[in-house]
Design an enzyme around this catalytic site. Sequence first.
Site, short mmCIF file in Angstrom:
data_model
loop_
_atom_site.label_atom_id
_atom_site.label_comp_id
_atom_site.label_asym_id
_atom_site.label_seq_id
_atom_site.Cartn_x
_atom_site.Cartn_y
_atom_site.Cartn_z
N LYS A 187 0.81 -1.22 0.00
CA LYS A 187 0.00 0.00 0.00
C LYS A 187 0.84 1.27 0.00
CE LYS A 187 -4.30 -1.96 1.38
NZ LYS A 187 -5.55 -1.91 2.08
N LYS B 222 -4.99 -11.09 -6.13
CA LYS B 222 -6.24 -11.51 -5.49
C LYS B 222 -7.39 -10.58 -5.84
CE LYS B 222 -6.38 -8.96 -1.19
NZ LYS B 222 -7.01 -8.90 0.09
N LYS C 292 -11.43 -5.42 -3.17
CA LYS C 292 -12.47 -4.38 -3.20
C LYS C 292 -11.94 -3.11 -3.84
CE LYS C 292 -13.98 -5.22 1.32
NZ LYS C 292 -13.09 -4.66 2.32
P1 ATP Z 1 -8.94 -4.27 0.01
O1 ATP Z 1 -8.85 -4.67 -1.42
O2 ATP Z 1 -9.65 -2.95 0.22
O3 ATP Z 1 -7.68 -4.42 0.77
P2 ATP Z 1 -10.13 -6.82 0.45
O4 ATP Z 1 -11.03 -7.06 -0.66
O5 ATP Z 1 -8.81 -7.49 0.46
O6 ATP Z 1 -9.96 -5.28 0.67
P3 ATP Z 1 -10.64 -7.07 3.28
O7 ATP Z 1 -11.64 -6.23 3.92
O8 ATP Z 1 -9.22 -6.71 3.44
O9 ATP Z 1 -10.95 -7.21 1.72
O10 ATP Z 1 -10.84 -8.59 3.67
C1 ATP Z 1 -11.94 -9.16 4.31
C2 ATP Z 1 -11.71 -10.66 4.44
O11 ATP Z 1 -11.79 -11.29 3.16
C3 ATP Z 1 -10.34 -11.02 4.98
O12 ATP Z 1 -10.45 -12.13 5.85
C4 ATP Z 1 -9.55 -11.40 3.76
O13 ATP Z 1 -8.50 -12.27 4.04
C5 ATP Z 1 -10.62 -12.06 2.90
N1 ATP Z 1 -10.31 -11.91 1.49
C6 ATP Z 1 -10.12 -10.74 0.83
N2 ATP Z 1 -9.86 -10.96 -0.46
C7 ATP Z 1 -9.90 -12.30 -0.64
C8 ATP Z 1 -9.72 -13.16 -1.76
N3 ATP Z 1 -9.49 -12.66 -2.97
N4 ATP Z 1 -9.82 -14.49 -1.60
C9 ATP Z 1 -10.09 -15.00 -0.38
N5 ATP Z 1 -10.27 -14.26 0.73
C10 ATP Z 1 -10.18 -12.91 0.61
#
Ligand code: ATP
Length: 327
Positions: free
Chosen positions: A111, A193, A196
């Site tokens: 980040k 991955k 969001k």
């Molecule tokens: P950002 O992209 O804003 O960092 P994010 O989509 O990674 O957000 P988080 O709020 O950080 O989402 O994660 C919420 C939960 O979902 C966490 O337990 C994270 O490990 C899980 N998670 C996020 N992305 C994935 C993915 N692509 N596959 C499996 N688990 C995920």
Amino acid sequence: MARVFSGVQPTGNLHLGNYLGALTQFVELQEENECIYCVVDMHSITVPQDPKLLKEHIKDIAALYLAVGVDPKKSIVFAQSDVSGHAELGWILMCNAYTGELSRMTQFKQKAQGKESAPAGLFSYPVLMAADILLYDTDIVPVGNDQKQHIELTRDLAIRVNGKYGEDTFVVPDGRFLKEGARIMALDDPTSKMSKSAPNELSRISLLDDASKIKKAIMKSTTDSEGVIRFDIKEKPGVSNLLNIYSALSGKSVEDLVKSYEGQGYGNLKKDLVEVVVNAIAPIQERYNQIRQTQELVDILNDGAERANAIAEKTMARVKDHFGLGL
Ligand code: ATP
Ligand code: LTN
């Protein structure tokens, strides 16, 4: 009964990765454990947020928790900033974390990449996460694989503080991760991955997407030119990702799917996957729409904050006492 804690940031709608990686575990775990599910709004301000949108997103995430099956009678659901213990314990832990270990966190490195300077909050993000977990004497933390390093840091901090201030200061938690390979990848770039915050909307499927967006994202998803459906994350990350999503949502094994698509092209697989995804998230959207605008949702969050605070206050009294803080 074991205590379970997890959190999701209110930085946008949840996607299939969040759902399959984290939320399905939340629902499973609440049957036999004491579960606390938090909307970690203070984590989200480590990057700039629009205040009006943030307030809405907090309720969006809470409503999605309920829509996927988190039951507020069984579990505590609340917003992090409604319990002041998180910030308070965060500071105490900050005084026991090393700048060296924090600068090794891959999420921070990603980040802050390319920036001359980054907010101190982004740097100390994992310490606030450790506070979230340790504040509730948590035994189990269900999260996606990408959070492994943060869970390790949480354990290190707990063990370190226990060594200095008494073994009964913190409960040392365990992570509960998805099995390797069950990580959901971005549809436009299956080597990173699903996230969001990725700029391309078609990189993810949000739980609130309509059928036409889902169709577009899946049909346009990146695969390869081999034209053979088989599971091989290294060589064929795109097709493997589609098979993973298909398997997780349909309950069919990847092996069975590969067999049933033998001799067929990617088009058929994608077309069927659109249907599987649309059908899987339709009931979630229905429940979400029922609860999102209600007073009931606000009441659930207020009640959750009260219950969370009662646990947090006890931990804070104990921790402050061990550190010699206050009168
Ligand atoms: P950002 O992209 O804003 O960092 P994010 O989509 O990674 O957000 P988080 O709020 O950080 O989402 O994660 C919420 C939960 O979902 C966490 O337990 C994270 O490990 C899980 N998670 C996020 N992305 C994935 C993915 N692509 N596959 C499996 N688990 C995920
Ligand atoms: N860092 C996590 C969100 C998060 C969390 C937590 C998860 C903040 N505090 C406590 C589990 C327990 C993420 O980015 N997914």
